[in-house]
Design a protein around this motif. Structure first.
Motif, PDB file in Angstrom:
ATOM      1  N   ASN A 193       5.483   5.990   5.212  1.00 60.36           N
ATOM      2  CA  ASN A 193       4.695   5.724   4.015  1.00 60.36           C
ATOM      3  C   ASN A 193       5.645   5.645   2.823  1.00 60.36           C
ATOM      4  O   ASN A 193       6.851   5.862   2.971  1.00 60.36           O
ATOM      5  CB  ASN A 193       3.618   6.803   3.811  1.00 60.36           C
ATOM      6  N   ARG A 194       5.104   5.337   1.670  1.00 67.09           N
ATOM      7  CA  ARG A 194       5.923   5.134   0.470  1.00 67.09           C
ATOM      8  C   ARG A 194       5.845   6.314  -0.499  1.00 67.09           C
ATOM      9  O   ARG A 194       6.140   6.176  -1.683  1.00 67.09           O
ATOM     10  CB  ARG A 194       5.502   3.833  -0.215  1.00 67.09           C
ATOM     11  N   VAL A 202       0.143  13.821   1.537  1.00 65.78           N
ATOM     12  CA  VAL A 202      -0.002  12.462   2.080  1.00 65.78           C
ATOM     13  C   VAL A 202      -1.398  12.269   2.661  1.00 65.78           C
ATOM     14  O   VAL A 202      -2.050  11.240   2.417  1.00 65.78           O
ATOM     15  CB  VAL A 202       1.088  12.173   3.138  1.00 65.78           C
ATOM     16  N   GLY A 204       7.097  10.232   3.126  1.00 67.09           N
ATOM     17  CA  GLY A 204       8.012   9.208   3.617  1.00 67.09           C
ATOM     18  C   GLY A 204       9.447   9.649   3.476  1.00 67.09           C
ATOM     19  O   GLY A 204      10.284   9.431   4.362  1.00 67.09           O
ATOM     20  N   LEU A 257       0.415   3.851   1.524  1.00 69.37           N
ATOM     21  CA  LEU A 257       0.479   4.429   2.869  1.00 69.37           C
ATOM     22  C   LEU A 257       1.087   3.489   3.897  1.00 69.37           C
ATOM     23  O   LEU A 257       1.069   3.774   5.103  1.00 69.37           O
ATOM     24  CB  LEU A 257      -0.913   4.865   3.324  1.00 69.37           C
ATOM     25  N   SER A 258       1.649   2.360   3.442  1.00 63.31           N
ATOM     26  CA  SER A 258       2.299   1.442   4.372  1.00 63.31           C
ATOM     27  C   SER A 258       3.745   1.861   4.608  1.00 63.31           C
ATOM     28  O   SER A 258       4.338   2.588   3.814  1.00 63.31           O
ATOM     29  CB  SER A 258       2.244   0.009   3.840  1.00 63.31           C
ATOM     30  N   SER A 259       4.314   1.395   5.688  1.00 64.50           N
ATOM     31  CA  SER A 259       5.677   1.778   6.046  1.00 64.50           C
ATOM     32  C   SER A 259       6.698   1.040   5.178  1.00 64.50           C
ATOM     33  O   SER A 259       6.387   0.041   4.527  1.00 64.50           O
ATOM     34  CB  SER A 259       5.932   1.480   7.517  1.00 64.50           C
ATOM     35  N   ARG A 294      -4.325   9.777   1.483  1.00 66.02           N
ATOM     36  CA  ARG A 294      -4.863   8.826   2.459  1.00 66.02           C
ATOM     37  C   ARG A 294      -6.396   8.845   2.484  1.00 66.02           C
ATOM     38  O   ARG A 294      -7.050   7.811   2.587  1.00 66.02           O
ATOM     39  CB  ARG A 294      -4.329   9.144   3.853  1.00 66.02           C
ATOM     40  N   SER A 325       0.835  -1.193   0.000  1.00 62.73           N
ATOM     41  CA  SER A 325       0.000   0.000   0.000  1.00 62.73           C
ATOM     42  C   SER A 325       0.873   1.248   0.000  1.00 62.73           C
ATOM     43  O   SER A 325       1.932   1.288   0.638  1.00 62.73           O
ATOM     44  CB  SER A 325      -0.902   0.014   1.238  1.00 62.73           C
TER      45      SER A 325
END
Length: 357
Positions: A17-18, A322, A50, A5-7, A326, A3
């Protein structure tokens, strides 16, 4: 599929986030190539990315392309950047400096020196100068003995970047600037070890990256590339072969990332993704093209194997990009007339999304 928005773990950095803020020239530096308090506010406003990659920063006066751009080749410049990196870090962000040597894309009215390039071949177009746009002049071809000094300038600037508080550096190997000029078939007509064959034309890029890795470490070093990009009259032949060879050499150095622009067809870019074993930052749309990167383009490339996605123009008018990504909020348009005019208007004046009361 990961995703957006994932780390993500990038070397020693934990990215929340990416989303990567792509490097964009905003020509707001003070005289002497100094970063300013307004620049600190600008980058701090966007610290939820990120990773932020700064505007292009010249590694030497000779490497300056446009007036109003910042440098990393004097002690005063290093000191001026510290409030910028401190502000980003205070807001929870991470920032790399993009090191950009303009090569032939420069003008004596800007630097006081004749531009240099791999060969005495002028770029196509007009370059900004203190008195307005002017035709790009004929550069002086670097002598073989001079090339190592330009290679070292990237490493020296990287050391200064780390001293200034940056988390790492990205070498600008794209868009028709010096590294890109050495990669080119028509800007590089050399017959020494830096020209001719694919192996020789990629040598400058590889040696510049290797010197930077030696200076600040692989985990702090990335590079941006524009395979097949036509910027400033650049022409590249055998793009797939050329960049496969380059990424093969760079893969030995265990870099933080490679940052690719969508300047080639998707099949070619996917082939390069397969060649590159490390972190891939993808800029999914043609820089300065008619379309801006949005959530759909980001998700498409995450599905194709990119690890991080860079957003350029969308970050200009959306300091809260971001959060907008989201929650699906609209992306505000930027006022192009303010891109390079200087001052805070169109720089610090874009608000976060205003919810109706």
């Amino acid at each position: 599929m990961a995703s957006l928005l994932s780390s993500y773990r990038l070397g020693d950095l934990a990215l929340p986030n990416r989303v990567v803020m792509a490097p964009m020239s905003r020509v707001r530096a003070a005289a002497g190539g100094l970063a300013t308090p307004s620049m600190a506010r600008y980058y701090a406003q966007r610290a939820t990315a990120g990773l932020i990659v700064s505007e292009g920063v010249q590694p030497s006066l000779l490497g300056q392309s446009n007036p109003g751009t910042p440098g990393l080749h004097t002690d005063d410049q290093v000191a001026s950047w510290r409030p910028v990196t401190d502000a980003v870090h205070a807001n929870g962000g991470r920032i790399f400096a993009q090191i950009m040597h303009g090569g032939r894309v420069s003008h004596p009215d800007t630097t006081g020196m004749r531009p240099v390039g791999p060969s005495a071949v002028a770029a196509v177009g007009e370059v900004f100068t203190p008195t307005g746009p002017q035709p790009v002049p004929l550069p002086r071809a670097l002598e073989t003995a001079e090339v190592p000094e330009q290679i070292r300038s990237y490493a020296q600037a990287a050391r200064r970047a780390v001293d200034a508080g940056f988390d790492g550096v990205e070498l600008h190997g794209a868009n028709g600037y010096l590294i890109s000029q050495f990669l080119s078939a028509n800007a590089n007509l050399r017959t020494d070890r830096y020209g001719g064959s694919v192996t020789n034309r990629i040598r400058f890029a590889v040696e510049a990256v290797a010197a930077t890795v030696e200076a600040v470490g692989a985990a702090r070093t990335g590079i941006r590339l524009s395979p097949g990009g036509p910027f400033w009259g650049i022409e590249e032949t055998d793009v797939a072969e050329h960049y496969t060879a380059l990424l093969g050499e760079l893969s030995r150095l265990d870099l933080a990332y490679v940052h690719l622009e969508a300047t080639a067809d998707e099949e070619t870019l996917l082939g390069l993704r397969r060649v590159w074993p490390g972190t891939l930052v993808m800029n999914p749309v043609l820089p300065l093209g008619p379309k801006q990167t949005g959530r759909a383009e980001a998700d498409h490339w995450l599905g194709l194997g990119a690890d991080l996605i860079s957003f350029g123009r969308a970050f200009i008018a959306n300091p809260d990009l971001v959060e907008r990504l989201r929650t699906g909020l609209p992306i505000a348009p930027a006022d192009e007339s303010t891109y390079f005019q200087g001052g805070d208007d169109g720089y610090l004046t874009y608000p976060a999304y205003q919810h109706a009361q």
